[in-house]
Write a protein that holds these residues in place. Structure first.
Motif, PDB file in Angstrom:
ATOM      1  N   MET A 226       0.962  -1.194   0.011  1.00 38.60           N
ATOM      2  CA  MET A 226       0.087  -0.282   0.106  1.00 38.60           C
ATOM      3  C   MET A 226       0.897   1.198   0.008  1.00 38.60           C
ATOM      4  O   MET A 226       2.006   1.217   0.722  1.00 38.60           O
ATOM      5  CB  MET A 226      -0.843   0.073   1.148  1.00 38.60           C
ATOM      6  CG  MET A 226      -1.814   1.353   1.304  1.00 38.60           C
ATOM      7  SD  MET A 226      -3.373   1.168   1.367  1.00 38.60           S
ATOM      8  CE  MET A 226      -3.925  -0.026   2.599  1.00 38.60           C
ATOM      9  N   ILE A 227       0.526   2.336  -0.529  1.00 35.44           N
ATOM     10  CA  ILE A 227       1.071   3.522  -0.909  1.00 35.44           C
ATOM     11  C   ILE A 227       0.146   4.684  -0.081  1.00 35.44           C
ATOM     12  O   ILE A 227      -1.052   4.598  -0.301  1.00 35.44           O
ATOM     13  CB  ILE A 227       1.435   4.056  -2.241  1.00 35.44           C
ATOM     14  CG1 ILE A 227       2.441   2.886  -2.726  1.00 35.44           C
ATOM     15  CG2 ILE A 227       1.894   5.371  -2.373  1.00 35.44           C
ATOM     16  CD1 ILE A 227       2.538   3.110  -4.262  1.00 35.44           C
ATOM     17  N   ASN A 228       0.869   5.249   0.463  1.00 31.36           N
ATOM     18  CA  ASN A 228       0.180   6.673   0.994  1.00 31.36           C
ATOM     19  C   ASN A 228       0.682   8.082   0.434  1.00 31.36           C
ATOM     20  O   ASN A 228       1.759   8.149   0.371  1.00 31.36           O
ATOM     21  CB  ASN A 228       0.244   6.806   2.659  1.00 31.36           C
ATOM     22  CG  ASN A 228      -0.590   5.630   3.262  1.00 31.36           C
ATOM     23  OD1 ASN A 228      -1.880   5.765   3.176  1.00 31.36           O
ATOM     24  ND2 ASN A 228       0.134   4.779   3.654  1.00 31.36           N
ATOM     25  N   ILE A 229      -0.327   8.927   0.190  1.00 31.71           N
ATOM     26  CA  ILE A 229       0.119  10.326  -0.272  1.00 31.71           C
ATOM     27  C   ILE A 229      -0.801  11.009   0.999  1.00 31.71           C
ATOM     28  O   ILE A 229      -1.610  10.759   1.258  1.00 31.71           O
ATOM     29  CB  ILE A 229      -0.461  10.570  -1.729  1.00 31.71           C
ATOM     30  CG1 ILE A 229      -1.952  10.814  -1.848  1.00 31.71           C
ATOM     31  CG2 ILE A 229       0.192   9.921  -2.608  1.00 31.71           C
ATOM     32  CD1 ILE A 229      -2.249  12.173  -1.749  1.00 31.71           C
ATOM     33  N   ALA A 230      -0.157  12.204   1.075  1.00 31.13           N
ATOM     34  CA  ALA A 230      -0.473  13.199   2.279  1.00 31.13           C
ATOM     35  C   ALA A 230      -0.405  14.613   1.881  1.00 31.13           C
ATOM     36  O   ALA A 230       0.571  14.881   1.110  1.00 31.13           O
ATOM     37  CB  ALA A 230       0.343  12.911   3.401  1.00 31.13           C
ATOM     38  N   LEU A 231      -1.398  15.373   2.308  1.00 31.64           N
ATOM     39  CA  LEU A 231      -1.304  16.834   2.148  1.00 31.64           C
ATOM     40  C   LEU A 231      -1.274  17.135   3.591  1.00 31.64           C
ATOM     41  O   LEU A 231      -2.268  16.692   4.539  1.00 31.64           O
ATOM     42  CB  LEU A 231      -2.560  17.401   1.673  1.00 31.64           C
ATOM     43  CG  LEU A 231      -2.501  17.220   0.016  1.00 31.64           C
ATOM     44  CD1 LEU A 231      -3.699  17.890  -0.450  1.00 31.64           C
ATOM     45  CD2 LEU A 231      -1.323  17.964  -0.587  1.00 31.64           C
ATOM     46  N   GLN A 232      -0.223  18.000   4.120  1.00 32.82           N
ATOM     47  CA  GLN A 232      -0.450  18.439   5.707  1.00 32.82           C
ATOM     48  C   GLN A 232      -0.383  19.787   5.916  1.00 32.82           C
ATOM     49  O   GLN A 232       0.502  20.580   5.117  1.00 32.82           O
ATOM     50  CB  GLN A 232       0.743  17.893   6.401  1.00 32.82           C
ATOM     51  CG  GLN A 232       1.111  16.316   6.268  1.00 32.82           C
ATOM     52  CD  GLN A 232       0.033  15.598   7.004  1.00 32.82           C
ATOM     53  OE1 GLN A 232      -0.370  15.993   8.267  1.00 32.82           O
ATOM     54  NE2 GLN A 232      -0.698  14.831   6.657  1.00 32.82           N
ATOM     55  N   GLY A 233      -1.284  20.380   6.575  1.00 33.94           N
ATOM     56  CA  GLY A 233      -1.382  21.686   6.713  1.00 33.94           C
ATOM     57  C   GLY A 233      -1.635  22.982   5.694  1.00 33.94           C
ATOM     58  O   GLY A 233      -1.291  23.913   5.737  1.00 33.94           O
ATOM     59  N   ALA A 234      -2.568  22.241   4.877  1.00 32.22           N
ATOM     60  CA  ALA A 234      -3.344  23.288   3.719  1.00 32.22           C
ATOM     61  C   ALA A 234      -3.867  24.214   4.408  1.00 32.22           C
ATOM     62  O   ALA A 234      -5.004  23.946   5.352  1.00 32.22           O
ATOM     63  CB  ALA A 234      -3.975  22.452   2.879  1.00 32.22           C
TER      64      ALA A 234
END
Length: 119
Positions: free
Chosen positions: A1-9
């Motif tokens: 499994m792969i994760n992409i993330a956006l943090q603190g938009a």
């Protein structure tokens, strides 16, 4: 499994239960994590084989522009749109933090965390 993330938009938006919140607005921070199994070979180096975090950011931007009483509603709308765009997503977590919420004491932020897991 792969994760992409956006943090603190960070966004200035007009979400809130009270009419004053919908008039004066507030700052929000949004985090999004998407777990997925690629629908093909990542060695093809093709954006269609992954979750495009730029597209995820656009989805978040669009949903943050629509004032709602509950940030839970905003979070669920973000998840629903990501699921539709990326049906191969296995899990999605959206955290929305309302900075300096209108409470009787000093609070850094209030938050909702909404999780989706494909069954």
């Amino acid at each position: 499994m792969i994760n992409i993330a956006l943090q603190g938009a960070e966004f200035f938006a007009y979400h809130g239960f009270y009419p004053e919140e919908q008039k004066i607005g507030c700052r929000f921070l949004v985090d999004v994590n998407v777990g997925f199994v690629p629908p093909g070979d990542l060695l093809e180096d093709n954006l269609s084989k992954t979750v495009d975090y730029e597209r995820v950011y656009i989805i978040v931007c669009e949903e943050m522009k629509h004032p709602r009483k509950l940030i839970e509603t905003v979070g669920q709308s973000i998840i629903d749109r990501i699921k539709k765009k990326y049906p191969f997503a296995e899990s999605i977590e959206v955290t929305i933090k309302k900075l300096t919420p209108p409470l009787s004491g000093k609070v850094a932020h209030s938050a909702v965390i909404i999780n989706y897991k494909k069954s």
